[in-house]
Design a protein around this motif. Structure first.
Motif, PDB file in Angstrom:
ATOM      1  N   LEU A 122       0.827  -1.214   0.000  1.00  0.00           N
ATOM      2  CA  LEU A 122       0.000   0.000   0.000  1.00  0.00           C
ATOM      3  C   LEU A 122       0.861   1.264   0.000  1.00  0.00           C
ATOM      4  O   LEU A 122       0.539   2.244  -0.678  1.00  0.00           O
ATOM      5  CB  LEU A 122      -0.932   0.009   1.208  1.00  0.00           C
ATOM      6  N   ARG A 123       1.954   1.254   0.759  1.00  0.00           N
ATOM      7  CA  ARG A 123       2.851   2.409   0.801  1.00  0.00           C
ATOM      8  C   ARG A 123       3.466   2.668  -0.573  1.00  0.00           C
ATOM      9  O   ARG A 123       3.496   3.803  -1.057  1.00  0.00           O
ATOM     10  CB  ARG A 123       3.955   2.179   1.836  1.00  0.00           C
ATOM     11  N   LEU A 124       3.939   1.608  -1.241  1.00  0.00           N
ATOM     12  CA  LEU A 124       4.528   1.753  -2.571  1.00  0.00           C
ATOM     13  C   LEU A 124       3.478   2.189  -3.598  1.00  0.00           C
ATOM     14  O   LEU A 124       3.762   3.011  -4.477  1.00  0.00           O
ATOM     15  CB  LEU A 124       5.187   0.452  -3.010  1.00  0.00           C
ATOM     16  N   ALA A 125       2.282   1.648  -3.484  1.00  0.00           N
ATOM     17  CA  ALA A 125       1.216   2.048  -4.398  1.00  0.00           C
ATOM     18  C   ALA A 125       0.946   3.541  -4.281  1.00  0.00           C
ATOM     19  O   ALA A 125       0.775   4.236  -5.286  1.00  0.00           O
ATOM     20  CB  ALA A 125      -0.050   1.249  -4.113  1.00  0.00           C
ATOM     21  N   ASP A 126       0.946   4.041  -3.052  1.00  0.00           N
ATOM     22  CA  ASP A 126       0.738   5.474  -2.833  1.00  0.00           C
ATOM     23  C   ASP A 126       1.871   6.283  -3.466  1.00  0.00           C
ATOM     24  O   ASP A 126       1.628   7.298  -4.123  1.00  0.00           O
ATOM     25  CB  ASP A 126       0.638   5.757  -1.325  1.00  0.00           C
ATOM     26  N   ALA A 127       3.106   5.830  -3.305  1.00  0.00           N
ATOM     27  CA  ALA A 127       4.257   6.540  -3.875  1.00  0.00           C
ATOM     28  C   ALA A 127       4.206   6.561  -5.404  1.00  0.00           C
ATOM     29  O   ALA A 127       4.661   7.526  -6.030  1.00  0.00           O
ATOM     30  CB  ALA A 127       5.562   5.886  -3.408  1.00  0.00           C
ATOM     31  N   PHE A 128       3.654   5.516  -6.016  1.00  0.00           N
ATOM     32  CA  PHE A 128       3.559   5.427  -7.476  1.00  0.00           C
ATOM     33  C   PHE A 128       2.232   5.954  -8.016  1.00  0.00           C
ATOM     34  O   PHE A 128       1.958   5.861  -9.197  1.00  0.00           O
ATOM     35  CB  PHE A 128       3.746   3.972  -7.929  1.00  0.00           C
ATOM     36  N   MET A 158       6.808  -4.886  -6.594  1.00  0.00           N
ATOM     37  CA  MET A 158       5.713  -5.697  -6.061  1.00  0.00           C
ATOM     38  C   MET A 158       6.050  -7.191  -6.027  1.00  0.00           C
ATOM     39  O   MET A 158       5.420  -7.942  -5.276  1.00  0.00           O
ATOM     40  CB  MET A 158       4.428  -5.480  -6.872  1.00  0.00           C
ATOM     41  N   GLN A 159       7.033  -7.629  -6.794  1.00  0.00           N
ATOM     42  CA  GLN A 159       7.349  -9.061  -6.843  1.00  0.00           C
ATOM     43  C   GLN A 159       7.646  -9.660  -5.468  1.00  0.00           C
ATOM     44  O   GLN A 159       7.050 -10.664  -5.095  1.00  0.00           O
ATOM     45  CB  GLN A 159       8.481  -9.327  -7.831  1.00  0.00           C
ATOM     46  N   PRO A 160       8.526  -9.073  -4.659  1.00  0.00           N
ATOM     47  CA  PRO A 160       8.790  -9.695  -3.359  1.00  0.00           C
ATOM     48  C   PRO A 160       7.652  -9.512  -2.344  1.00  0.00           C
ATOM     49  O   PRO A 160       7.656 -10.138  -1.292  1.00  0.00           O
ATOM     50  CB  PRO A 160      10.056  -8.984  -2.877  1.00  0.00           C
ATOM     51  N   LEU A 161       6.664  -8.694  -2.699  1.00  0.00           N
ATOM     52  CA  LEU A 161       5.554  -8.434  -1.778  1.00  0.00           C
ATOM     53  C   LEU A 161       4.345  -9.327  -2.058  1.00  0.00           C
ATOM     54  O   LEU A 161       3.301  -9.167  -1.431  1.00  0.00           O
ATOM     55  CB  LEU A 161       5.149  -6.959  -1.844  1.00  0.00           C
ATOM     56  N   GLY A 162       4.476 -10.244  -3.024  1.00  0.00           N
ATOM     57  CA  GLY A 162       3.390 -11.179  -3.296  1.00  0.00           C
ATOM     58  C   GLY A 162       2.713 -10.983  -4.636  1.00  0.00           C
ATOM     59  O   GLY A 162       1.535 -11.327  -4.779  1.00  0.00           O
ATOM     60  N   LEU A 163       3.430 -10.469  -5.622  1.00  0.00           N
ATOM     61  CA  LEU A 163       2.853 -10.296  -6.951  1.00  0.00           C
ATOM     62  C   LEU A 163       2.353 -11.635  -7.486  1.00  0.00           C
ATOM     63  O   LEU A 163       3.089 -12.617  -7.517  1.00  0.00           O
ATOM     64  CB  LEU A 163       3.888  -9.703  -7.912  1.00  0.00           C
TER      65      LEU A 163
END
Length: 183
Positions: A122-128, A158-163
Motif C-alpha cells: 500500500l505504501r509503494l502504491a501510494d508513492a507510485f 511488487m514481486q517480493p511483496l506477493g505479486l
C-alpha cells in the motif's frame, strides 16, 4: 535480443545499435487490417514489443495502431516504409523520431499478502500513485498508469511483496502540440 534464424536481427552489422521506436499508424477500421499489419511484422521477422489498437474516429471509421518495436535504424526505416505501402493505412508516424510524443501504459497488478507485506504494498502504491481497484483481506488489485519505465519499476517492487498476476495494456502514444496526426 536473440539471433534466431529467419530474424532480421541476425543480419545486423556490429556498428548499428538497436533502437526502440514508437510508431502511430492511422488505418481504416475494417476487418483484416490488424492481421495485415501483424503479418508484415511476422513475415519479415520483426518483433513487436507493444501493440495497442482502438477506433479513434467513429464517423470516419479510423483506428490508431500504436506499435513499439526494436531494431537498427535501417530496420526501423524498412518497417516504416513497408507499413506505408499497405493499402488500408492512411499514415505512419514515427513518434520517436519526432521526439515530442506523450507515452503512457496502464497495468493492473494482483498482489497477495498479509501483515507487513500488505502495508508495504500500500505504501509503494501510494508513492507510485497507483489506485486500489479491488481488495479483500488477502489481496489487492492495483491500477498504475505512466511511462513504461514507471510501470516496470512498480512491477519489480511488487514481486517480493506477493505479486500474483499482471495485465498490461501496451503503450498508447500521441504527439504533443495542436496538430492532428497527418492523414
Amino acid at each position: 535480443m536473440s539471433n534466431q534464424p529467419g530474424s532480421v536481427y541476425s543480419f545486423q552489422s556490429s556498428d548499428e545499435k538497436p533502437e526502440t521506436h514508437t510508431m502511430s499508424v492511422l488505418v481504416d477500421n475494417e476487418p483484416g487490417v490488424l492481421a495485415r499489419v501483424i503479418g508484415l511484422f511476422s513475415g519479415r521477422g520483426y518483433n513487436i514489443d507493444s501493440l495497442t489498437v482502438s477506433e479513434t474516429e467513429h464517423e470516419a471509421h479510423l483506428s490508431r495502431i500504436t506499435i513499439v518495436t526494436t531494431g537498427t535504424p535501417m530496420v526501423i526505416e524498412q518497417i516504416k516504409s513497408q507499413l506505408e505501402r499497405l493499402v488500408p493505412i492512411h499514415s505512419v508516424t514515427d513518434l520517436t523520431v519526432e521526439g515530442n510524443a506523450v507515452e503512457r501504459e496502464l497495468a493492473m497488478l494482483k498482489v497477495a499478502g498479509k501483515g507487513d507485506k500488505r502495508v508495504e504494498a500500500l505504501r509503494l502504491a501510494d508513492a507510485f500513485r497507483a489506485k486500489v481497484i479491488d481488495t479483500s483481506l488477502d489481496h489487492f488489485v492495483f491500477e498504475v498508469t505512466g511511462k513504461q519505465s514507471k510501470v516496470e519499476q512498480f512491477i519489480q517492487l511488487m514481486q517480493p511483496l506477493g505479486l500474483v498476476e499482471v495485465a498490461r495494456t501496451g503503450v498508447a502514444a500521441i504527439a504533443r502540440g495542436p496538430d492532428p496526426m497527418a492523414e
